[in-house]
Every structure is written in C-alpha cells, then in structure tokens.
Write a protein that holds these residues in place. Structure first.
Motif, short mmCIF file in Angstrom:
data_model
loop_
_atom_site.label_atom_id
_atom_site.label_comp_id
_atom_site.label_asym_id
_atom_site.label_seq_id
_atom_site.Cartn_x
_atom_site.Cartn_y
_atom_site.Cartn_z
N UNK A 165 0.83 -1.20 0.00
CA UNK A 165 0.00 0.00 0.00
C UNK A 165 0.87 1.25 0.00
N UNK A 166 1.94 1.22 0.78
CA UNK A 166 2.87 2.35 0.83
C UNK A 166 3.52 2.57 -0.54
N UNK A 167 3.95 1.48 -1.16
CA UNK A 167 4.56 1.56 -2.48
C UNK A 167 3.57 2.07 -3.52
N UNK A 168 2.35 1.57 -3.46
CA UNK A 168 1.33 2.00 -4.42
C UNK A 168 1.06 3.49 -4.30
N UNK A 169 1.10 4.01 -3.07
CA UNK A 169 0.91 5.44 -2.88
C UNK A 169 2.00 6.25 -3.55
N UNK A 170 3.23 5.75 -3.51
CA UNK A 170 4.34 6.43 -4.18
C UNK A 170 4.14 6.42 -5.69
N UNK A 171 3.71 5.28 -6.21
CA UNK A 171 3.47 5.18 -7.66
C UNK A 171 2.34 6.12 -8.08
N UNK A 172 1.28 6.18 -7.30
CA UNK A 172 0.16 7.08 -7.64
C UNK A 172 0.61 8.54 -7.65
N UNK A 173 1.48 8.90 -6.71
CA UNK A 173 1.99 10.26 -6.69
C UNK A 173 2.75 10.54 -7.98
N UNK A 174 3.56 9.57 -8.41
CA UNK A 174 4.28 9.74 -9.66
C UNK A 174 3.35 9.89 -10.85
N UNK A 175 2.24 9.18 -10.81
CA UNK A 175 1.25 9.31 -11.88
C UNK A 175 0.59 10.68 -11.85
N UNK A 176 0.30 11.17 -10.65
CA UNK A 176 -0.31 12.50 -10.53
C UNK A 176 0.65 13.60 -11.00
N UNK A 177 1.94 13.38 -10.79
CA UNK A 177 2.94 14.36 -11.21
C UNK A 177 3.26 14.27 -12.70
N UNK A 178 2.78 13.20 -13.34
CA UNK A 178 3.09 13.00 -14.74
C UNK A 178 4.43 12.33 -14.98
N UNK A 179 5.07 11.87 -13.90
CA UNK A 179 6.36 11.20 -14.02
C UNK A 179 6.19 9.74 -14.44
N UNK A 180 5.12 9.09 -13.96
CA UNK A 180 4.85 7.70 -14.28
C UNK A 180 3.64 7.60 -15.20
N UNK A 181 3.61 6.54 -15.98
CA UNK A 181 2.48 6.27 -16.87
C UNK A 181 1.20 6.09 -16.06
N UNK A 182 0.12 6.61 -16.58
CA UNK A 182 -1.16 6.48 -15.89
C UNK A 182 -1.93 5.23 -16.32
N UNK A 183 -1.42 4.51 -17.33
CA UNK A 183 -2.12 3.31 -17.78
C UNK A 183 -1.64 2.06 -17.04
N UNK A 184 -0.80 2.24 -16.02
CA UNK A 184 -0.30 1.13 -15.21
C UNK A 184 -1.02 1.15 -13.86
N UNK A 185 -1.51 0.00 -13.43
CA UNK A 185 -2.16 -0.09 -12.13
C UNK A 185 -1.11 0.04 -11.02
N UNK A 186 -1.32 0.99 -10.11
CA UNK A 186 -0.34 1.24 -9.05
C UNK A 186 -0.17 0.03 -8.14
N UNK A 187 -1.26 -0.68 -7.88
CA UNK A 187 -1.17 -1.87 -7.04
C UNK A 187 -0.33 -2.96 -7.68
N UNK A 188 -0.45 -3.11 -8.99
CA UNK A 188 0.35 -4.11 -9.70
C UNK A 188 1.83 -3.72 -9.65
#
Length: 245
Positions: free
Chosen positions: A157-180
């Motif tokens: 859950x902690x890791x997924x939150x970091x990934x979601x933040x990256x998606x919100x910032x536009x740093x990470x792809x938004x088509x990837x499930x953060x939980x995965x």
C-alpha cells in the motif's frame, strides 16, 4: 508448548552460574531492556533455525539465562515470536518511512527504499528473520501467516501510494495499475534478498536491488522524448544516489 504462569517478580527467577538473568541484568538494566535483549537473541535463533527448530531451551542457552527468566517476560514461544515480529516490523517500517520522509520525488523514494532495505539486510538478521518465518508460516502457523500478510499489505500500500503520486505528477504512466507496480517492486525486493542470503558471494545485494528499481522505473516512465521532465527526474535520482553513497 502450553501457556505458563509468570513468576511473581524478577527476584523469583533463578540466575545461571555466570550471573546473568533476563529478568534484570546485573548492571541494573530495567526489565524492559532485558525483554528487548531477549527478543533480539530470539530473532537470531528464529532466523537461523526457523520457528520449529527454535526451542525455549535454545533461546535460553544463546542468551545465557534460565528458561524461567524467559517465561517471566513471555508466556510461551509463540508469544515471544509474535512480540519479536511486531517489534522488529514496526522498527523496519519506521526506518523506511523516516528515511524516505515526505515523498516529493517518487523515483528517489523508490531508490531510497531499496537503499534502506540493503542496509538492513546486510547489517543484521532482521530481514532474514522475517523472510525465513514468512515462508515457514505458510503451512505451519496460520496466525503468524496472517500477521505477515498484513505486513506485506501495508508495504504494498505504501509503495502503491508512491506510484500514484508519480502518476499524478506526470512522471509515471497512468495506464499502469499502481497496485500491480507495488506487487512487482515488493516481489523484486524479496527475491533479491533471498538470492543474496542463499549466495552472498555471487549476488551483490546493492546491485541487485538497484536493478529492481531501475527496471520498475523504466517500465513506469514514458520516454524522455514524450515527457521532458522525466529526464530531469532521472537526473535528480542519480544525484540522490551519489549523495547517499
């Protein structure tokens, strides 16, 4: 082993020939300190021999105390194990969160989690303790397995939150499930640690762990041509790594 009644006070615990006792040390340490010392020794035994292979006799021998001293602090071996898991897991989680701090750079945060994991795994038996018991508990201890399930869910859950933040910032792809993505990172961390423990001469944990981060980030980030600020973020994490070394 069944539950046992606790002695009325530390004074009722017999002391071995070398004068040490887990209830209260000869140098006047408080009982709470002795309790933590016992948990540290028990963790080393559990990490080396597993739950089934670790007896109260073995822990008492390693600690240089009587079994009565252990039973003063813990009802039985299972309580000692659960208290050790709870205490050390909380310490590890606090270490991760404290070292990462407020997450503003998701890539740097993932790299820092990997760095702390390497540090903990190579400095003491904490991670080996967790991994050894996590596997053993799958078929032998449903209660402990449930506790480890909760630990891993919090980590993911902690890791997924970091990934979601990256998606919100536009740093990470938004088509990837953060939980995965969190599952892949957690699996990579555990896999790297297991390989290192099995073959430390051939598996450099620092290199393996950084490979986990690099592969995940490469999968999560769009190309620098599409997102120029991604290149800047990667330069920032490289600088962070140099400063952490």
């Amino acid at each position: 082993m069944g539950a046992r009644s606790r002695p009325a006070s530390p004074a009722s615990v017999s002391t071995p020939a070398d004068g040490k006792t887990a209830a209260k040390a000869a140098d006047g340490r408080p009982s709470s300190t002795a309790r933590k010392d016992l948990m540290a020794i028990a963790i080393d035994c559990f990490a080396r021999y597993g739950y089934q292979g670790t007896s109260i006799d073995r822990i008492a021998s390693a600690a240089g105390v009587t079994k009565g001293a252990i039973y003063y602090h813990f009802r039985d071996k299972e309580e000692l194990l659960f208290e050790a898991v709870k205490d050390r897991t909380a310490a590890y989680e606090e270490r991760i969160v404290g070292s990462v701090g407020p997450v503003t750079d998701p890539i740097a945060a993932l790299s820092e989690i990997a760095r702390v994991s390497v540090h903990v795994a190579t400095r003491n038996n904490l991670r080996r303790f967790i991994l050894t018991l996590m596997v053993e508990a799958l078929d032998t201890n449903p209660r402990l397995s449930d506790a480890f399930r909760g630990i891993m869910r919090r980590f993911r859950s902690y890791l997924a939150g970091i990934v979601r933040l990256g998606q919100e910032q536009g740093v990470f792809r938004t088509d990837v499930d953060a939980g995965r993505a969190a599952q892949l990172f957690a699996g990579g961390v555990i896999g790297a640690e297991l390989q290192h423990y099995q073959d430390p001469e051939r598996v450099d944990l620092t290199i393996a762990m950084q490979g986990v981060v690099d592969q995940l980030v490469a999968w999560l980030t769009p190309s620098a041509d599409q997102w120029p600020h991604v290149a800047a973020a990667k330069r920032g994490v490289r600088q962070h790594r140099r400063e952490s070394q």
